[in-house]
Write an enzyme that holds these catalytic residues in place. Structure first.
Site, short mmCIF file in Angstrom:
data_model
loop_
_atom_site.label_atom_id
_atom_site.label_comp_id
_atom_site.label_asym_id
_atom_site.label_seq_id
_atom_site.Cartn_x
_atom_site.Cartn_y
_atom_site.Cartn_z
N SER A 36 45.84 54.92 26.76
CA SER A 36 46.39 53.80 25.98
C SER A 36 47.47 53.08 26.79
CB SER A 36 47.01 54.31 24.68
OG SER A 36 46.06 54.96 23.90
N HIS A 71 39.08 57.85 23.50
CA HIS A 71 39.32 58.55 22.22
C HIS A 71 38.04 58.58 21.39
CE1 HIS A 71 43.72 57.03 22.66
NE2 HIS A 71 43.75 58.34 22.83
N LYS A 108 59.50 56.23 19.23
CA LYS A 108 58.78 55.37 20.17
C LYS A 108 58.69 53.96 19.59
CE LYS A 108 55.69 58.55 22.59
NZ LYS A 108 54.28 58.95 22.75
N ARG A 135 41.36 64.96 30.26
CA ARG A 135 40.68 64.01 31.15
C ARG A 135 40.67 64.50 32.58
NH1 ARG A 135 44.63 59.44 29.18
NH2 ARG A 135 45.90 61.28 29.58
O1 PNS Z 1 48.47 60.84 21.95
P1 PNS Z 1 49.59 61.75 22.29
O2 PNS Z 1 50.89 60.97 22.34
O3 PNS Z 1 49.36 62.55 23.54
O4 PNS Z 1 49.71 62.83 21.10
C1 PNS Z 1 50.76 63.75 21.07
C2 PNS Z 1 50.80 64.50 19.71
C3 PNS Z 1 50.83 63.54 18.55
C4 PNS Z 1 49.58 65.38 19.60
C5 PNS Z 1 52.07 65.38 19.75
O5 PNS Z 1 53.16 64.61 20.11
C6 PNS Z 1 52.36 66.08 18.43
O6 PNS Z 1 51.61 66.91 17.98
N1 PNS Z 1 53.49 65.71 17.78
C7 PNS Z 1 53.90 66.29 16.52
C8 PNS Z 1 55.19 67.08 16.67
C9 PNS Z 1 54.94 68.55 16.95
O7 PNS Z 1 54.20 69.22 16.25
N2 PNS Z 1 55.61 69.07 18.00
C10 PNS Z 1 55.58 70.48 18.35
C11 PNS Z 1 54.31 70.94 19.03
S1 PNS Z 1 54.25 70.60 20.72
#
Ligand code: PNS
Length: 180
Positions: free
Chosen positions: A135, A24, A48, A97
């Site tokens: 992570s 990150h 979560k 990645r």
């Molecule tokens: O580190 P991660 O868990 O891959 O991040 C995921 C994240 C936070 C980018 C994603 O879950 C997110 O944007 N959540 C917010 C909810 C949202 O906007 N959902 C609709 C779009 S897909």
């Protein structure tokens, strides 16, 4: 087509960051070279059960990035595009990645575009050395007593050790289930 007026290039780098890894950080550094400011936005996801509570994740990231001038750390809930708009940004930065990331990221980027066509997702690749890092794996390694130095910043490694004291010390697992 008229040229857009010059404005600070602001990008949002969203994620769960439970915990932040060196992968990150590599991406944040790259983002800082492309954008005037990068907001690291930590998702508050009540569904979560994270290793680190939201505030602790924000504190750790703030600590690790304290000498990086054009980064700020924030938390959000709800739709990412709503948050991006509220911040006055138009760019979401995400890391790719490996090919295995692509499908999920592609779906998310297109869904976000549908929700707000004014927001663009920019994908960046971390250094190859971090292409296998996540992570989730870092937590698994730490939980099983493996060495996570070089995978996460020392501050984070120490915080993880505190949350998994018996394992991080190389000892045998004492508890049964739930001794995360
Ligand atoms: O580190 P991660 O868990 O891959 O991040 C995921 C994240 C936070 C980018 C994603 O879950 C997110 O944007 N959540 C917010 C909810 C949202 O906007 N959902 C609709 C779009 S897909």
């Amino acid at each position: 087509m008229p040229r857009p007026t010059a404005r600070p290039r602001l990008a949002v780098y969203p994620g769960t960051f439970d915990p932040i890894t060196n992968g990150h950080l590599d991406l944040i550094e790259r983002g800082c070279r492309l954008f005037d400011r990068v907001i690291v936005a930590i998702l508050e996801n009540p569904d979560k059960a994270p290793l680190f509570p939201l505030r602790e994740r924000a504190r750790l990231i703030g600590e690790v990035l304290k000498s990086t001038p054009n980064v700020s750390v924030d938390t959000f809930n709800g739709l990412l595009v709503d948050y991006v708009r509220r911040m006055g940004a138009h760019v979401i930065v995400r890391g790719l990645r490996a090919v295995s990331d692509f499908e999920y990221e592609f779906q998310m980027a297109l869904m976000n575009r549908r929700l707000d066509p004014g927001v663009e997702t920019v994908f960046m690749m971390p250094a190859e050395a971090y292409s296998y890092l996540s992570s989730r794996l870092v937590k698994e390694v730490a939980f099983l007593g493996g060495d996570v130095s070089g995978l996460v910043p020392p501050t984070v490694a120490r915080a993880m050790a505190k949350r998994m004291p018996d394992r991080a010390a190389g000892g045998k697992r004492r508890g049964g289930k739930g001794s995360r």
